[in-house]
Design a protein around this motif. Sequence first.
Motif, PDB file in Angstrom:
ATOM      1  N   SER A   1      11.217   8.126  26.400  1.00 29.15           N
ATOM      2  CA  SER A   1      10.966   6.723  26.050  1.00 29.15           C
ATOM      3  C   SER A   1       9.471   6.447  25.901  1.00 29.15           C
ATOM      4  N   ALA A   2       8.664   6.988  26.815  1.00 25.35           N
ATOM      5  CA  ALA A   2       7.214   6.789  26.742  1.00 25.35           C
ATOM      6  C   ALA A   2       6.628   7.473  25.515  1.00 25.35           C
ATOM      7  N   ILE A   3       7.113   8.669  25.199  1.00 29.55           N
ATOM      8  CA  ILE A   3       6.640   9.383  23.999  1.00 29.55           C
ATOM      9  C   ILE A   3       6.964   8.570  22.752  1.00 29.55           C
ATOM     10  N   ASN A   4       8.170   8.016  22.692  1.00 22.89           N
ATOM     11  CA  ASN A   4       8.567   7.196  21.553  1.00 22.89           C
ATOM     12  C   ASN A   4       7.650   5.997  21.377  1.00 22.89           C
ATOM     13  N   GLU A   5       7.329   5.338  22.474  1.00 21.46           N
ATOM     14  CA  GLU A   5       6.457   4.162  22.406  1.00 21.46           C
ATOM     15  C   GLU A   5       5.086   4.527  21.855  1.00 21.46           C
ATOM     16  N   VAL A   6       4.550   5.656  22.313  1.00 21.64           N
ATOM     17  CA  VAL A   6       3.230   6.102  21.849  1.00 21.64           C
ATOM     18  C   VAL A   6       3.259   6.385  20.349  1.00 21.64           C
ATOM     19  N   ILE A   7       4.264   7.128  19.890  1.00 21.79           N
ATOM     20  CA  ILE A   7       4.338   7.485  18.472  1.00 21.79           C
ATOM     21  C   ILE A   7       4.515   6.242  17.614  1.00 21.79           C
ATOM     22  N   LYS A   8       5.407   5.357  18.020  1.00 26.51           N
ATOM     23  CA  LYS A   8       5.654   4.147  17.228  1.00 26.51           C
ATOM     24  C   LYS A   8       4.407   3.279  17.130  1.00 26.51           C
ATOM     25  N   GLU A   9       3.640   3.200  18.207  1.00 24.24           N
ATOM     26  CA  GLU A   9       2.404   2.421  18.176  1.00 24.24           C
ATOM     27  C   GLU A   9       1.372   3.079  17.262  1.00 24.24           C
ATOM     28  N   LEU A  10       1.206   4.393  17.377  1.00 21.62           N
ATOM     29  CA  LEU A  10       0.214   5.085  16.562  1.00 21.62           C
ATOM     30  C   LEU A  10       0.547   5.002  15.074  1.00 21.62           C
ATOM     31  N   LYS A  11       1.812   4.920  14.742  1.00 21.67           N
ATOM     32  CA  LYS A  11       2.211   4.794  13.335  1.00 21.67           C
ATOM     33  C   LYS A  11       1.626   3.539  12.694  1.00 21.67           C
ATOM     34  N   THR A  12       1.371   2.523  13.502  1.00 23.62           N
ATOM     35  CA  THR A  12       0.843   1.256  12.961  1.00 23.62           C
ATOM     36  C   THR A  12      -0.674   1.291  12.786  1.00 23.62           C
TER      37      THR A  12
END
Length: 275
Positions: A208-219
């Motif tokens: 879940s934490a990895i997903n949050e990091v990737i989704k944020e960096l995509k922006t």
Amino acid sequence: MIIKEILNDPGQLGGELRLKVLGLYNKANAGHIGSSLSCIDLLASVLFFNKNEEDSFILSKGHAAAALYVCLNALGEISDELLDTFYKDGTTLPAHPAPRQYKGIPFATGSLGHGLPIATGIAHASKMDGTNAISYALLSDGETNEGTTWEAAHYAIQNQLDNLFMIIDKNGLQGFNFTNQVLGETSNAEKWKAIGFETVEVDGHDISAINEVIKELKTHKNGLPKAIIANTIKGKGVSYMENKMEWHYLPMSPDQYSQATQEIKERYLNVLTNV
């Protein structure tokens, strides 16, 4: 294939994938188990939750091929029958990934230090053709010793490849020693920030934490390539393998396999067993 209910439970997902990985290595009587258990949560996060059809993924630490094969099997790209040929004579699923006919394996990897240069080239091509698709590369921390890794990194910075996502599986162990005892701490987040990567550290076993990091960096369309430093444990999930260099190489005995599967069931799937 992985069913929706499991995808909604990251802990169960990590457990089921680990059991599949252990089963493959047990049947093949092969090594590199610790490496696959170290990065399986990172693979799950990218491949199940973040990678779009137009994106690419390179498993640069190709010795963890079993983890990739298990994920591609869960996604339906590799059949159960084909997965069962892992490591056997004539297989298309060898100890290190070979591209063959699989979309999820675009390049042969395992000769360390090549994954980031390939992913960087893909990211640049994507910028040039206007798709701006994300190019993911999963590296071992030992690979940050390689000169080709740093050449690719500087190329990515110079060409403002903010669609390049480098994920470092930082488990602290490589071939014959702890990484900080070989060439020093080359996967240090401060180093990557200093040369110009947008850098984030994360628990590499928290999907879940990895997903949050990737989704944020995509922006973050800021011209900076991305470095995700994932703090992991080699052999994660199996007590006698965790943080042990020998599990880069050793196969399991029948008793060790039994203990490993029991521990995974208890730690991830809440299944009580007799150890």
